[in-house]
Design a protein around this motif. Structure first.
Motif, PDB file in Angstrom:
ATOM      1  N   VAL A 123       0.840  -1.190   0.000  1.00 48.10           N
ATOM      2  CA  VAL A 123       0.000   0.000   0.000  1.00 48.10           C
ATOM      3  C   VAL A 123       0.879   1.245   0.000  1.00 48.10           C
ATOM      4  O   VAL A 123       1.729   1.429   0.892  1.00 48.10           O
ATOM      5  CB  VAL A 123      -0.940   0.010   1.225  1.00 48.10           C
ATOM      6  CG1 VAL A 123      -1.828   1.257   1.199  1.00 48.10           C
ATOM      7  CG2 VAL A 123      -1.786  -1.260   1.258  1.00 48.10           C
ATOM      8  N   LEU A 124       0.696   2.066  -1.016  1.00 50.50           N
ATOM      9  CA  LEU A 124       1.460   3.305  -1.157  1.00 50.50           C
ATOM     10  C   LEU A 124       0.498   4.476  -1.171  1.00 50.50           C
ATOM     11  O   LEU A 124      -0.645   4.352  -1.618  1.00 50.50           O
ATOM     12  CB  LEU A 124       2.224   3.308  -2.486  1.00 50.50           C
ATOM     13  CG  LEU A 124       3.138   2.118  -2.791  1.00 50.50           C
ATOM     14  CD1 LEU A 124       3.684   2.242  -4.212  1.00 50.50           C
ATOM     15  CD2 LEU A 124       4.280   2.072  -1.784  1.00 50.50           C
ATOM     16  N   CYS A 125       0.972   5.646  -0.726  1.00 52.38           N
ATOM     17  CA  CYS A 125       0.227   6.875  -0.961  1.00 52.38           C
ATOM     18  C   CYS A 125       0.508   7.326  -2.395  1.00 52.38           C
ATOM     19  O   CYS A 125       1.378   6.764  -3.081  1.00 52.38           O
ATOM     20  CB  CYS A 125       0.660   7.959   0.022  1.00 52.38           C
ATOM     21  SG  CYS A 125       0.116   7.682   1.728  1.00 52.38           S
ATOM     22  N   THR A 126      -0.209   8.341  -2.836  1.00 58.39           N
ATOM     23  CA  THR A 126      -0.029   8.891  -4.175  1.00 58.39           C
ATOM     24  C   THR A 126       1.462   9.064  -4.474  1.00 58.39           C
ATOM     25  O   THR A 126       2.203   9.629  -3.671  1.00 58.39           O
ATOM     26  CB  THR A 126      -0.748  10.256  -4.251  1.00 58.39           C
ATOM     27  OG1 THR A 126      -2.083  10.063  -3.756  1.00 58.39           O
ATOM     28  CG2 THR A 126      -0.785  10.780  -5.676  1.00 58.39           C
ATOM     29  N   ILE A 127       1.886   8.552  -5.621  1.00 59.42           N
ATOM     30  CA  ILE A 127       3.325   8.531  -5.931  1.00 59.42           C
ATOM     31  C   ILE A 127       3.711   9.858  -6.570  1.00 59.42           C
ATOM     32  O   ILE A 127       3.123  10.260  -7.575  1.00 59.42           O
ATOM     33  CB  ILE A 127       3.644   7.356  -6.877  1.00 59.42           C
ATOM     34  CG1 ILE A 127       3.094   6.050  -6.286  1.00 59.42           C
ATOM     35  CG2 ILE A 127       5.133   7.263  -7.136  1.00 59.42           C
ATOM     36  CD1 ILE A 127       3.178   4.870  -7.230  1.00 59.42           C
ATOM     37  N   ASP A 128       4.680  10.543  -5.972  1.00 57.12           N
ATOM     38  CA  ASP A 128       4.950  11.896  -6.467  1.00 57.12           C
ATOM     39  C   ASP A 128       6.255  12.072  -7.249  1.00 57.12           C
ATOM     40  O   ASP A 128       6.389  13.024  -7.986  1.00 57.12           O
ATOM     41  CB  ASP A 128       4.860  12.927  -5.318  1.00 57.12           C
ATOM     42  CG  ASP A 128       5.813  12.615  -4.183  1.00 57.12           C
ATOM     43  OD1 ASP A 128       6.595  11.636  -4.305  1.00 57.12           O
ATOM     44  OD2 ASP A 128       5.785  13.323  -3.169  1.00 57.12           O
ATOM     45  N   LYS A 129       7.218  11.124  -7.121  1.00 57.99           N
ATOM     46  CA  LYS A 129       8.477  11.328  -7.841  1.00 57.99           C
ATOM     47  C   LYS A 129       8.447  10.636  -9.200  1.00 57.99           C
ATOM     48  O   LYS A 129       7.931   9.526  -9.324  1.00 57.99           O
ATOM     49  CB  LYS A 129       9.652  10.767  -7.036  1.00 57.99           C
ATOM     50  CG  LYS A 129      10.100  11.687  -5.918  1.00 57.99           C
ATOM     51  CD  LYS A 129      11.127  11.015  -5.043  1.00 57.99           C
ATOM     52  CE  LYS A 129      12.526  11.053  -5.665  1.00 57.99           C
ATOM     53  NZ  LYS A 129      13.512  10.388  -4.786  1.00 57.99           N
ATOM     54  N   GLU A 130       9.053  11.282 -10.184  1.00 59.07           N
ATOM     55  CA  GLU A 130       9.049  10.737 -11.544  1.00 59.07           C
ATOM     56  C   GLU A 130       9.592   9.306 -11.575  1.00 59.07           C
ATOM     57  O   GLU A 130       8.994   8.403 -12.152  1.00 59.07           O
ATOM     58  CB  GLU A 130       9.894  11.636 -12.451  1.00 59.07           C
ATOM     59  CG  GLU A 130       9.957  11.124 -13.890  1.00 59.07           C
ATOM     60  CD  GLU A 130      10.893  11.962 -14.764  1.00 59.07           C
ATOM     61  OE1 GLU A 130      11.471  12.945 -14.262  1.00 59.07           O
ATOM     62  OE2 GLU A 130      11.035  11.610 -15.948  1.00 59.07           O
TER      63      GLU A 130
END
Ligand SMILES: *[C@@H]1O[C@H](CO)[C@@H](O)[C@H](O)[C@H]1NC(C)=O
Ligand SMILES: *[C@@H]1O[C@H](CO)[C@@H](O)[C@H](O)[C@H]1NC(C)=O
Length: 315
Positions: free
Chosen positions: A97-104
């Protein structure tokens, strides 16, 4: 030492695994059971065979909280879960389970993991300990799987190792409403108790109640797993509490010193439900060795690995 037929058998097993894998993955992430997809082929474990044909009467969705950058940890966890004996008459779906992925780089690399393994769930939150991930996760699951509810939903850390068959055996016959299962804290102190963040399981009605109670999102005082215990207490959703001490515990071995042993930390036990604080490769390795994960290694002329020289043989 390996005779040629063994190597041929191994190669065929790998080929069969590859074919099953290619066929299984296009179903999408929801039904690709992490335990089922790889373990049935990677390892000829006798218990697996018996387990598969029987009707399923218990289902668990288990979310492992992790962060996009934890690539190596996910690799170890995939091994740890896929090479376990399958639980009898139960379906346990294990997902990261991950939060919204922000890094390219993470958006791209995690997408590739999803394509290859189909075992990732991304929920709407920011990756920041104690900033709403627990609520985001438990409220997302009942919506995502409303059409095919699980009996139980669990949350666990990426430094925790649930032994799935032992977990299922422990859940079987327990209440399926207002249910809260884990390692109860503070140890032996019956006030304001909550389940340790190492891992806990609740019944489906509890996650439905969490999703239907958005004010819980802001009912935030201490760290999230302690808050979660408070939510259940206030909502009267903790009528059936099951404390799994001492079968859930923090990893301990002799190298760490005897003074460390207490209600959390103790030596491995064969009936363990979960082992926590697996913070480095050596602790994972020793733990997986103790629980016999390496017994699937077949003799071959292609390698020789000395598994004798380690702490659990020296004991
Ligand atoms: C995610 O959550 C935020 C804040 O709660 C909300 O504003 C946003 O619309 C949500 N995004 C999605 C895709 O649901
Ligand atoms: C591992 O396997 C050995 C040999 O079969 C057995 O004696 C032992 O109990 C097993 N350990 C666990 C933790 O199941």
């Amino acid at each position: 030492m390996a005779s040629p037929p063994l190597s041929v058998a191994l190669l065929s097993a790998i080929l069969v695994a590859a074919v099953i894998y290619l066929i299984a993955i296009p179903d999408g992430f929801k039904l690709t059971e992490l335990l089922g997809s790889s373990s049935s082929c990677a390892k000829k474990n006798q218990q697996l065979q018996a387990a598969t044909d029987e009707p399923v009467d218990l289902s668990v969705f288990l979310g492992i909280m992790t962060v996009p950058s934890a690539y190596e940890r996910r690799t170890i966890l995939r091994l740890a879960y896929s090479l376990q004996p399958r639980p009898a008459r139960a379906a346990v779906d294990v997902r990261f389970v991950l939060c919204t992925i922000d890094k390219e780089e993470d958006r791209i690399l995690v997408s590739l993991e999803i394509i290859a393994h189909g075992d990732v769930l991304v929920v709407n939150c920011t990756e920041n300990m104690n900033d709403g991930k627990t609520y985001a996760y438990f409220s997302a699951v009942p919506r995502l799987f409303a059409a095919a509810p699980y009996d139980y939903v669990g949350k666990t850390d990426d430094d925790n190792y649930y032994r799935v068959a032992a977990l299922v055996e422990s859940l079987r016959g327990k209440a399926r409403r207002d249910m809260y299962h884990g390692f109860l804290l503070p140890c032996h102190w019956p006030h304001n108790q909550y389940m340790s963040g190492m891992g806990y399981i609740v019944s489906w009605d509890v996650v439905e109640w969490v999703a239907a109670t958005p004010e819980l999102r802001d009912d935030h005082h201490v760290w999230e797993d302690e808050d979660f215990g408070g939510w259940l207490r206030k909502g009267g959703k903790n009528k059936n509490v099951y404390n799994e001490e001492p079968r859930m515990y923090n990893y301990w071995d002799r190298d760490m010193g005897y003074e460390k042993i207490d209600c959390f930390w103790h030596a491995h036990r064969a009936d363990a439900v979960a082992v926590h604080q697996l913070k480095d490769r050596l602790k994972w390795a020793r733990t997986l060795y103790y629980f016999n994960a390496t017994q699937g290694l077949r003799p071959s002329k292609l390698y020789h690995v000395d598994l004798e020289n380690n702490i659990y043989k020296v004991y």
